[in-house]
Design an enzyme around this catalytic site. Structure first.
Site, PDB file in Angstrom:
ATOM      1  N   GLY A 337     -31.723  22.661 -10.714  1.00  0.00           N
ATOM      2  CA  GLY A 337     -30.533  23.136 -11.439  1.00  0.00           C
ATOM      3  C   GLY A 337     -30.879  23.795 -12.764  1.00  0.00           C
ATOM      4  N   SER A 338     -30.021  23.562 -13.752  1.00  0.00           N
ATOM      5  CA  SER A 338     -30.143  24.284 -15.032  1.00  0.00           C
ATOM      6  C   SER A 338     -31.339  23.870 -15.869  1.00  0.00           C
ATOM      7  CB  SER A 338     -28.866  24.084 -15.852  1.00  0.00           C
ATOM      8  OG  SER A 338     -27.746  24.652 -15.182  1.00  0.00           O
ATOM      9  N   THR A 339     -32.111  22.853 -15.425  1.00  0.00           N
ATOM     10  CA  THR A 339     -33.295  22.472 -16.200  1.00  0.00           C
ATOM     11  C   THR A 339     -34.365  23.564 -16.186  1.00  0.00           C
ATOM     12  OG1 THR A 339     -34.176  21.316 -14.266  1.00  0.00           O
ATOM     13  CG2 THR A 339     -32.960  19.999 -15.896  1.00  0.00           C
ATOM     14  N   VAL A 340     -34.245  24.571 -15.288  1.00  0.00           N
ATOM     15  CA  VAL A 340     -35.229  25.663 -15.280  1.00  0.00           C
ATOM     16  C   VAL A 340     -34.813  26.817 -16.180  1.00  0.00           C
ATOM     17  CG1 VAL A 340     -35.957  25.078 -12.932  1.00  0.00           C
ATOM     18  CG2 VAL A 340     -34.228  26.849 -13.276  1.00  0.00           C
TER      19      VAL A 340
END
Length: 610
Positions: A337-340
Site C-alpha cells: 500500500g501507501s508505505t511505498v
C-alpha cells in the site's frame, strides 16, 4: 639287721613272631594310570592346540561378543542466546525409556499354552491384545504406565511383538521419573541418556527459533537453518566390559567427539518481548488473523526484534500447529500500500523528475488514468511533496510516477530491496513480487506507485526504510551476531534519502495519517499503508494495515515495520491499528538502547543532509 636280697633272675620269654609281607605293587595298575594320565595330557594339549592354533578366531569372536561394547559420548546441541547473552534455547540431559520384550517374556516364563491363552484377537480390527491376568493386576505395570502417561494396553502391545528386542516407551523423560522407574525393578525396562531442547522464552521467539525433533535435529526456523553448526557430533569408543557392565579396558576411539557450536543472535530479548506483547495485543483487540513486526538497527542491518502472532510454546508439543509455527515476517507477503510512496518520491528525485520544493496540483481530488479513476479521500489542492506523504495523496504520487519510465521506478524499488530476498539466511524466506514487464499501462504504473501490484514481506519493508534512514546505505540484514563490522554500499544518494526522511515527519504531526505513531521526546518519520487484500477476480473486503517508520528522525537509529493482517470492525486503518504498536515498540527500543531524545529546535533540511 639288714638282709641283703639276692636279685632274682629275669624270666626269659621266648616268642617267635611271624613277619607279615604286603604285596602293594601291581604293574597293571601302574600302566593303566600312566596311560590315562598321558591320554588326558594329550587331550588337553590337543585341545589347547586346537584352541590356540586351529580355531582361535572363533573363540575370540565369542569372547568379544560378550565383552566388547560401543559406548557413546553425547555432544549436546549448542545453545542459542540473544545479543546480551540471555539464553533462548538450551539443551538439558533427558532420558529415553525403552523395553526389551524378550526379557519381559523370559521373566514371565509363560508356557506356550499360557501365551496362547493370554492373547485375544479383536474380530473387527484384527489387532491382538495382551490379556494376561498377571500383567494387568500387577501394581508395577500400571504405575509405569501412569508415570509415563502411556496407555497400559500400548505397553502390552509392544511387549508381544514377535522377536522384538527394542521399543521406545517414552522419550524426553526427566531424571526424577527415571529414578522412580528404576525403583519399580520391572524386567526388560531400561533407560538411555539423550538430550532435551528447552526454550526459556516460550512463545515469544518460537517463530524465529523454530524447534527440534526428538532426535535433536532442527526441523524449523534457526534450528533448521543452522542445524549442522548447532548439532556437533557425538563420539564413540570401543570398550571391554565385565559381566556387571563395568568398563575394564578402553580399546579404541571409533568416532571423535565434535563439540557443538553456540549461536548468538542479534535479537535483544528485552525489545523482542515488548514487540511480541504489543503485537499480540493489537491482533486480539482488532480481531485480526495475524501480524508481524521487525526492528532493524539502521547502522548495521542487525535485527533487534522479529515477532509474529499467532505463535506457540515449543516446550509443549501438544500446541504444535503448522500455521502457528510460520515466521510470517519473512514468509507472508502482502501488497504494501501507501508505505511505498516515500520510495516513489525518492525515485522521482533521483531521476530528476521533481525537486524538493515542487508544488503538485491534485485538484479536483481525482484524475483519470487509462480510462480509470484514481482519487484521494479529499481534495488537497496544490500541495508539496511532504504533504503528499503527510496526506497520503494517491493523485499526487501517481502524477510523480507517471513522469517516470517503468524501469526507473522498478529499479528504485529493487534498490530498496523489493522483489529480492534480504539475505538473512533463514529457510522459508519469500522474495515477494516485483513485476518486470516491457510494457506497462499508465494505470498499472499509477497503482504501483501507491503499493498495488507488488508484494513484500514485513522484513523487506523494514529493510527499505532502514536504507532511507541510513542515508541510502544498504547493510546486509543479519540475525546472527558477527564480530566483523558490517560493510554497506550506497544504493541511492545520501541527500535524497535524508530529504525524504524529513518529508515523512509530517505523517505523525497534526493533520497526518498516523498521529498515534508519535513517541514523546523523539521525532518520528514514517508512513501508513492500508490496502485491500486481493481475491480471485479483484479485491475483497479484507484489509492489511501497515506502518513503517524511522526514529529519531534527526539521527536515525531504528527502522520498524508493523503488519496487521485482516483487522475487523470500523477501525481497520493503519493509523489506528498498526501505528500504536510502532509507537510502543519504538519507544522501548530507543530507551533500552539509551538513544537520546531529538533536539526539537533542530531542523532537518536538504542543506543539513548534505
Amino acid at each position: 639287721m639288714n638282709r641283703r636280697r639276692t636279685p632274682s633272675k629275669p624270666k626269659v620269654i621266648s616268642q617267635t613272631r611271624k613277619k607279615k609281607v604286603y604285596d602293594n605293587y601291581s604293574s597293571g595298575r601302574y600302566i593303566f594310570v600312566a596311560v590315562a594320565m598321558g591320554l588326558i595330557a594329550i587331550v588337553l594339549i590337543a585341545r589347547l592346540a586346537f584352541i590356540q592354533v586351529i580355531e582361535p578366531e572363533y573363540l575370540s569372536n565369542q569372547a568379544d561378543k560378550r565383552s566388547l561394547r560401543i559406548t557413546e559420548s553425547i555432544a549436546h546441541r549448542g545453545n542459542i542466546e540473544d545479543r546480551n547473552g540471555e539464553e533462548l534455547a538450551v539443551s538439558v540431559p533427558a532420558y529415553a525409556i525403552w523395553v526389551d520384550p524378550k526379557q519381559v517374556k523370559k521373566h514371565f516364563a509363560f508356557t506356550r499354552q499360557e501365551w496362547k491363552d493370554s492373547i485375544v484377537v479383536n474380530p473387527k480390527t484384527g489387532v491382538e491384545r495382551y490379556t494376561k491376568k498377571y500383567f494387568y493386576e500387577s501394581k508395577k505395570w500400571p504405575a509405569l504406565a501412569e508415570v509415563l502417561d502411556v496407555n497400559i494396553d500400548n505397553i502390552a502391545a509392544m511387549i508381544q511383538k514377535p522377536n522384538s528386542r527394542f521399543a521406545y516407551l517414552k522419550r524426553q523423560v526427566n531424571d526424577p521419573i527415571v529414578k522412580y522407574i528404576k525403583q519399580l525393578k520391572l524386567p526388560g525396562i531400561a533407560s538411555q541418556l539423550e538430550s532435551h531442547r528447552f526454550y526459556p522464552t516460550g512463545e515469544i521467539n518460537a517463530n524465529i527459533l523454530g524447534l527440534t525433533d526428538l532426535d535433536a535435529q532442527g526441523i524449523e526456523g534457526i534450528e533448521k537453518s543452522y542445524n549442522k553448526f548447532l548439532q556437533g557430533q557425538s563420539g564413540e569408543r570401543r570398550v571391554r566390559k565385565d559381566r556387571l557392565g563395568n568398563v575394564i579396558d578402553n580399546i579404541a576411539v571409533v568416532k571423535e567427539k565434535k563439540l557443538a557450536g553456540n549461536l548468538q543472535l542479534t535479537i535483544d530479548q528485552r525489545i523482542q518481548a515488548v514487540a511480541y506483547s504489543e503485537l499480540k495485543r493489537a491482533v486480539k483487540i482488532n480481531n485480526a488473523s495475524s501480524g508481524s513486526i521487525v526492528v532493524i538497527d539502521i547502522h548495521n542491518g542487525e535485527i533487534y526484534a522479529m515477532a509474529n502472532y499467532p505463535s506457540f510454546n515449543p516446550n509443549d508439543r501438544n500446541q504444535y500447529q503448522a500455521y502457528k509455527l510460520r515466521n510470517r515476517a519473512i514468509t507472508d507477503t502482502f501488497e504494501p500500500g501507501s508505505t511505498v510512496k516515500p520510495l516513489v518520491v525518492a525515485s522521482a528525485l533521483i531521476n530528476h523528475k521533481t525537486n524538493p520544493d515542487e508544488i503538485v496540483d491534485t485538484n479536483p481530488g481525482w484524475m483519470h488514468v487509462g480510462g480509470r479513476r484514481v482519487r484521494d479521500g479529499h481534495n488537497y489542492g496544490k500541495i508539496s511533496l511532504a504533504k503528499i506523504l503527510k496526506k497520503s495523496s494517491n493523485v499526487g504520487v501517481s502524477k510523480l510516477a507517471l513522469r517516470l519510465k517503468p524501469d526507473q521506478l522498478q529499479q528504485t524499488f529493487a534498490d530498496f530491496g523489493l522483489g529480492n530476498d534480504t539475505g538473512i539466511g533463514l529457510i522459508g524466506e519469500s522474495a515477494g513480487r516485483l513485476p518486470i514487464r516491457h510494457r506497462w499501462s499508465d494505470f498499472e504504473l499509477a497503482t504501483m506507485s501507491f503499493g498495488y501490484g507488488i508484494t513484500a514481506t514485513t522484513l523487506q519493508l523494514a529493510k527499505a526504510y532502514s536504507i532511507l534512514g541510513s542515508g541510502g546505505m544498504e547493510y546486509p540484514i543479519s540475525i546472527i551476531k558477527s564480530a566483523t563490522p558490517a560493510v554497506g554500499r550506497q544504493v541511492i544518494p545520501k541527500h535524497i534519502a535524508l530529504e525524504v526522511v524529513g518529508m515523512m515527519e509530517g505523517v505523525t504531526e497534526v493533520g497526518g495519517t498516523a498521529r498515534k505513531a508519535k513517541v514523546d521526546g523523539y521525532r518520528i518519520a514514517g508512513k501508513t499503508g492500508t490496502s485491500r487484500k486481493a481475491v480471485a477476480g479483484g479485491y475483497g473486503d479484507d484489509y492489511v494495515a501497515v506502518f513503517a517508520g524511522i526514529a529519531p528522525a534527526t539521527r536515525p537509529r531504528f527502522a520498524i515495520a508493523v503488519m496487521i493482517n485482516e483487522p475487523q470492525g470500523d477501525r481497520y486503518y493503519a493509523g489506528d491499528v498498526a501505528a500504536p504498536v510502532f509507537a510502543a515498540v519504538m519507544k522501548s527500543s530507543l530507551l533500552l538502547s539509551h538513544v537520546l531524545p531529538d533536539d526539537r529546535d533542530q531542523s532537518y533540511t536538504y542543506l543539513e543532509a548534505k
